[in-house]
Scaffold this active site. Sequence first.
Site, mmCIF file in Angstrom:
data_model
loop_
_atom_site.group_PDB
_atom_site.id
_atom_site.type_symbol
_atom_site.label_atom_id
_atom_site.label_comp_id
_atom_site.label_asym_id
_atom_site.label_seq_id
_atom_site.Cartn_x
_atom_site.Cartn_y
_atom_site.Cartn_z
ATOM 1 N N ASP A 39 0.813 -1.223 0.000
ATOM 2 C CA ASP A 39 0.000 0.000 0.000
ATOM 3 C C ASP A 39 0.845 1.271 0.000
ATOM 4 O O ASP A 39 0.657 2.155 0.849
ATOM 5 C CB ASP A 39 -0.948 0.016 1.205
ATOM 6 C CG ASP A 39 -1.815 -1.227 1.294
ATOM 7 O OD1 ASP A 39 -2.155 -1.777 0.235
ATOM 8 O OD2 ASP A 39 -2.145 -1.643 2.417
ATOM 9 N N GLU A 52 -10.907 1.175 -4.513
ATOM 10 C CA GLU A 52 -10.306 1.598 -3.236
ATOM 11 C C GLU A 52 -8.979 2.306 -3.493
ATOM 12 O O GLU A 52 -8.552 2.461 -4.632
ATOM 13 C CB GLU A 52 -10.106 0.378 -2.337
ATOM 14 C CG GLU A 52 -9.239 -0.696 -2.947
ATOM 15 C CD GLU A 52 -9.262 -2.011 -2.176
ATOM 16 O OE1 GLU A 52 -9.815 -2.028 -1.065
ATOM 17 O OE2 GLU A 52 -8.728 -3.004 -2.696
#
Length: 551
Positions: A33, A205
């Site tokens: 991430d 997302e």
Amino acid sequence: MKRLLTILLMACSVFCQSQIKFINPILAGFYPDPSVTKVGDNYYLVNSTFSYFPGIPIFQSKDLKNWKQIGNVIDRPNQMNFMGDGTSRGLFAPSINYFKGTYYLTCTLIDRKGNFVMTAKNPAGPWSDPTWLPQVKGIDPSLFFDDDKAYIVYNSDAPDNKPLYSGHRTIRTYEFDPINLKVIGEEVQLVNGGVDISKKPVWIEGPHIFKRENWYYLCAAEGGTSVNHSQVILRSKSAIGPYTPYQKNPILTQRDLDPRRKNPVTSAGHAELVEGPDGKTYAVFLAVRPYEGNHYNTGRETFIAPVRWVDGWPIINPDHKEIQYQFTAGFKEVKQKAVPQSGNFAYRTTFEKSLDLSLLFLRTKDTSWYKLDRIKGLTMKLRPETCMGKGNPSFVAKRQQHLSCTASTELDFETTAANEKAGLLIFQSEKNFYYICKSADNGKTVIQLFKGNEESKGMELLAQQPISAASKKVYIKIKADKSLYSFSFATKPNNWITLKDNVDGKFLSTETAGGFIGSVFAMYATSSGKTSTNQASFKWLDYKGDDEIYR
């Protein structure tokens, strides 16, 4: 002729000095991430850490290749802790931004208070305590600073909380007050489902908004963070939409490639775009390196690829279908005094004065159970807590950063109690680990190998070998070779004895264990639920990566 040759050599030298060779991943091992921001000629990058502590490492670079960890956002237990959380819960998808002298960090503490923002004047810290954002319902928040306004954008529920299918999500935004750290006005929905809701896209997302040439771009992931992961792009003339998707989405994915290809990179997505030192655009994103099927033990890692703008749209990795392990760019490399994070590398971690910033505890940091010493190194108290629970055991870890590697340590420990153990873990979750340790069996000193039990909170004994009680110091080594692990010990330096080899490494893979994290090597000591006054000392931790593709 000689003069011409000299000129050519000089030109080649200048050209070579202006070329940088990237080696992927740029942050090897469990660094998922990624979010990156550029401030002046510096780049700052952060990653998810889930239930490990300290939380959210901060890396600095001047060339997007050579990264040095300069701090951790969550480095004080009073900021937050993750006690009671499983290893794949905790902190999800941080995002870092800079605006008018202040660094901003947004993130999600899953299963608890949700989304928050933190600030710092220096990216190395100290960072503020979290300011919670209860109105921001969802995950993966990030900030966008426009000319006169700021916005927070995030993944949220389906409209009216009535999903049309599993994985139906939205991207939403609020205007944001960067001074008082709170949202303003009403929530606005930017994307419903994904770029084409008729195709039932899942898990849009990791959104980021940025502005380029009077267009506002919304860049987000789709498909879930596994083999169907992808990156999509939309744009608008207004920060709050409406956003039009690029007709040739996705702009990055590996899901359509032959899974049998050699040295595959898969699951690419969760990208953020940034301007490089050459003024061109680059994307940092997560991807994985499976060694067989979808089995990988190194977790989701940070990769980089060039971006080309075509008709006002960014295309990631434009010249290749496959993500490249190596590529060059036309600017100068700026090396740093730091442990390398890409390619094959080796290091020794010692514990004379302080703990390396990259070392990890489980869920919080409690300085009462360990101490550092120039002679003994890292000394841990044996406490009742175990790695199979959801507390804070005597456990200090370093990421596995290569498919093939070795980790070893020198252990000073003695006991006659079977419940007292100290040694080295290869750890993926509370149930998925191997533990080679020194202990006792019927009063005799032994080296043991245990396997975590997926069905219970116990451990299964795989191998055991007696050693002399006079061998107070022992050396312990774990060797990883893709899907196979070997466990060795020595009572004299480099005189290795194999305790057990060719142990199933798929047991440690995300495919088998589930969750979102990679494996770590951990120095670990426990009294297995009982009270003890004993302690164990680890002199150093050696690591060497040896992936074939980088040789």
